[in-house]
Design a protein around this motif. Structure first.
Motif, mmCIF file in Angstrom:
data_model
loop_
_atom_site.group_PDB
_atom_site.id
_atom_site.type_symbol
_atom_site.label_atom_id
_atom_site.label_comp_id
_atom_site.label_asym_id
_atom_site.label_seq_id
_atom_site.Cartn_x
_atom_site.Cartn_y
_atom_site.Cartn_z
ATOM 1 N N CYS A 1 0.814 -1.221 0.000
ATOM 2 C CA CYS A 1 0.000 0.000 0.000
ATOM 3 C C CYS A 1 0.845 1.268 0.000
ATOM 4 N N GLN A 2 2.132 1.145 0.264
ATOM 5 C CA GLN A 2 3.033 2.297 0.253
ATOM 6 C C GLN A 2 3.691 2.504 -1.111
ATOM 7 N N LEU A 3 3.318 1.679 -2.093
ATOM 8 C CA LEU A 3 3.928 1.728 -3.417
ATOM 9 C C LEU A 3 2.930 2.195 -4.465
ATOM 10 N N SER A 4 3.453 2.719 -5.552
ATOM 11 C CA SER A 4 2.612 3.060 -6.700
ATOM 12 C C SER A 4 2.230 1.783 -7.442
ATOM 13 N N GLY A 5 1.291 1.904 -8.378
ATOM 14 C CA GLY A 5 0.884 0.747 -9.164
ATOM 15 C C GLY A 5 2.029 0.149 -9.961
ATOM 16 N N GLY A 6 2.848 1.018 -10.570
ATOM 17 C CA GLY A 6 3.986 0.541 -11.338
ATOM 18 C C GLY A 6 5.003 -0.171 -10.469
ATOM 19 N N GLN A 7 5.207 0.344 -9.248
ATOM 20 C CA GLN A 7 6.140 -0.303 -8.328
ATOM 21 C C GLN A 7 5.611 -1.659 -7.875
ATOM 22 N N SER B 1 -1.705 -2.444 -18.832
ATOM 23 C CA SER B 1 -3.030 -1.816 -18.780
ATOM 24 C C SER B 1 -3.087 -0.597 -17.868
ATOM 25 N N ALA B 2 -2.235 -0.558 -16.819
ATOM 26 C CA ALA B 2 -2.293 0.557 -15.867
ATOM 27 C C ALA B 2 -1.021 1.397 -15.877
ATOM 28 N N LEU B 3 -0.233 1.285 -16.958
ATOM 29 C CA LEU B 3 1.060 1.961 -16.980
ATOM 30 C C LEU B 3 1.050 3.184 -17.890
ATOM 31 N N ASP B 4 1.821 4.195 -17.483
ATOM 32 C CA ASP B 4 1.992 5.359 -18.344
ATOM 33 C C ASP B 4 3.024 5.024 -19.423
ATOM 34 N N PRO B 5 3.195 5.901 -20.420
ATOM 35 C CA PRO B 5 4.095 5.569 -21.544
ATOM 36 C C PRO B 5 5.520 5.225 -21.136
ATOM 37 N N ARG B 6 6.082 5.921 -20.131
ATOM 38 C CA ARG B 6 7.455 5.624 -19.733
ATOM 39 C C ARG B 6 7.554 4.227 -19.126
#
Length: 259
Positions: free
Chosen positions: A153-159, A183-188
């Motif tokens: 819960c302390q991390l971002s979705g990408g992490q 599906s939930a990631l930004d371009p980078r």
């Protein structure tokens, strides 16, 4: 329609004649499918085509009604008159693949390091010190070293996704499966995922991807298979399948996906 991919030599995973029904509705209708070592294969198709069912059967979360699944020389199930599963082979096969779920499925009360170490220690029975060394190396490689003692819960979705990848890789699998990897990631982060998958393949790992992202499938894959109504109707290079599809259903689906 059967797929020529099922006849490829040296496949890390191979499925033949896969059939699966739910409530009298056939979801998989005789699918032949394989992924070679060092190959990235994306499975695409409309919702309800059978992609998720195929992935669940490949990862032994569900069972086929008919057909065979092999991981290398390990035959997990076989049978034209009903898929017969070998329990010992199923246990062994689970050590040969890793799965990154779409929603990651991390243990919420355990740290990043504990999440990565848990299965190798508990399931594989490996030495804790050896596993911790590998886990910390993977965490660092995936740019998570400073988060090793945090809980999900302390991390971002990408992490969180990278933790799930590290967890799967720590099992030392021959095959890695990704369910909707971007599906939930930004371009980078999508580019980072692309680079990671290609690195895994370059090291000889077989990679299977279930995705709705046509652009990602086109750039990351060696082959793309289009599943439609429980059958693979196209199987070829990204350029051939996505730019010059042969099947009319493929052309309609791809034209709608591009809109």
């Amino acid at each position: 329609m059967t797929s020529a991919s099922a006849d490829r030599p040296g496949a890390a995973v191979r499925v033949s004649g896969a059939r699966k029904s739910f409530g009298g509705r056939e979801v998989l209708g005789g699918v032949d499918f394989s992924i070679g070592r060092g190959e990235v294969v994306s499975l695409i198709g409309p919702s309800g085509a059978g992609k998720s069912t195929m992935l669940r059967c490949l990862t032994l979360l569900d069972t086929l009604d008919q057909g065979s699944i092999s991981y290398g020389d390990l035959v997990v199930c076989s049978g034209d008159d009903g898929a017969r599963y070998d329990r010992a082979a199923m246990r062994a096969a689970r050590m040969r693949f890793g799965l990154v779920f779409q929603d990651y499925n991390l243990f919420p009360h355990r740290t990043v390091l504990q999440n990565v170490m848990d299965a190798p220690v508990v399931v594989q029975g490996r030495d804790r010190m050896e596993v911790e060394s590998q886990a910390r190396e993977l965490i660092a490689t995936l740019d998570l070293a400073e988060h090793a003692d945090k809980v999900p819960c302390q991390l971002s979705g990408g992490q969180q996704q990278r933790v799930a990848i590290a967890r799967a890789l720590c099992m030392n699998p021959d095959v890695m499966y990704f369910d909707e990897a971007t599906s939930a990631l930004d371009p980078r982060l999508t580019k980072d995922m692309h680079d990671l998958i290609r690195q895994l393949a370059d090291k000889g790992m077989a990679v299977g991807i279930v995705t709705h992202e046509m652009g990602f499938a086109q750039t990351v894959s060696d082959r793309v298979c289009l599943l439609f109504d429980g059958q693979i109707v196209e199987d070829g290079s990204p350029e051939q399948l996505l730019e010059h599809p042969r099947d009319e259903r493929s052309r309609i689906f791809l034209s709608l996906s591009a809109d």
